[in-house]
Design a protein around this motif. Sequence first.
Motif, short mmCIF file in Angstrom:
data_model
loop_
_atom_site.label_atom_id
_atom_site.label_comp_id
_atom_site.label_asym_id
_atom_site.label_seq_id
_atom_site.Cartn_x
_atom_site.Cartn_y
_atom_site.Cartn_z
N PHE A 31 -11.21 -29.09 43.58
CA PHE A 31 -11.41 -27.84 42.85
C PHE A 31 -12.42 -26.96 43.57
O PHE A 31 -12.23 -25.76 43.72
CB PHE A 31 -11.89 -28.13 41.42
N PHE A 78 -6.98 -24.99 33.75
CA PHE A 78 -8.28 -25.49 34.17
C PHE A 78 -8.96 -26.12 32.97
O PHE A 78 -8.94 -25.57 31.87
CB PHE A 78 -9.14 -24.36 34.72
N TYR A 197 -7.71 -29.02 37.68
CA TYR A 197 -7.11 -27.70 37.89
C TYR A 197 -5.70 -27.87 38.43
O TYR A 197 -5.46 -28.66 39.34
CB TYR A 197 -7.97 -26.91 38.87
#
Length: 199
Positions: A31, A78, A197
Motif C-alpha cells: 500500500f 481501502f 487496498y
Amino acid sequence: EIIEVIVEDAKADLDSVKTITEEKEENTKKFRESLQNDEGDVLNSMTVQGTKLIVDTKEKDSTCFYFGSQTGNDQTAFEAKLTANYRNTVWSSFTIRFCAWDRVNGYKVEIKHDNINIYITNWDEATNGPKDTLIMKNNYGIQDGTEVKLQVLVSGWQKSLLINGECVFSYNEDQRVGGRTYFETWQTGLVFDEPTYTE
C-alpha cells in the motif's frame, strides 16, 4: 526414499506459505508503494513499522497523498485501522477527497476531533480560487489517539466512507465519477494499521 522426498516437498510448500502477520506486513508495504503525491513520488514522510503505515507530519504542517486511478468508473476499496494524532485539536484535521481530478474539484470529507464536515468543492471563476460548499455536518469526529476502522469504497458511480461500520458519507452521481481518492493532513499524524487496498 519416495516418502522422504514427498515429506521434504511438503515441508518446503508449508515453509513458503506466509503467516497471517507476514501477509499483513506485506500488504502494508504494498500500500505504501502504491501511494503517490502530486509529483508522482512516494512520500518520504511515511514509514512502515510491521503492519503499520505511519504518516508523520511533525516536520511540516501538512501532507497529501492519493491512491486509485483517474480513469472513470474504476473500483477501489481501502480499509485500515486508523489512529489520528492531532498536534493542535483546534485547527488540526485530515481530509479525504473523492472524485478529485485535482485537489480542487470533487467531494471533500474533513475530519476533526469533534466534527466531520462534508463539502462539494469547485473552482470559483469569480474569486479565481477553490470554493467549498458545506453539504453535511456531523457533530462528532475521530478523537485524538482513538483507533477506528476506516473503509473507503468506490464502486463505479457509488462512493462511500464508513467509520466503525457506520456510513458517514455516500453518494451516487454520474457527474464526478472520475478522479483519484486523496488523503490530506493538516497538523495531524495518521497511523494506518493493517491497511488493505484493492483496485
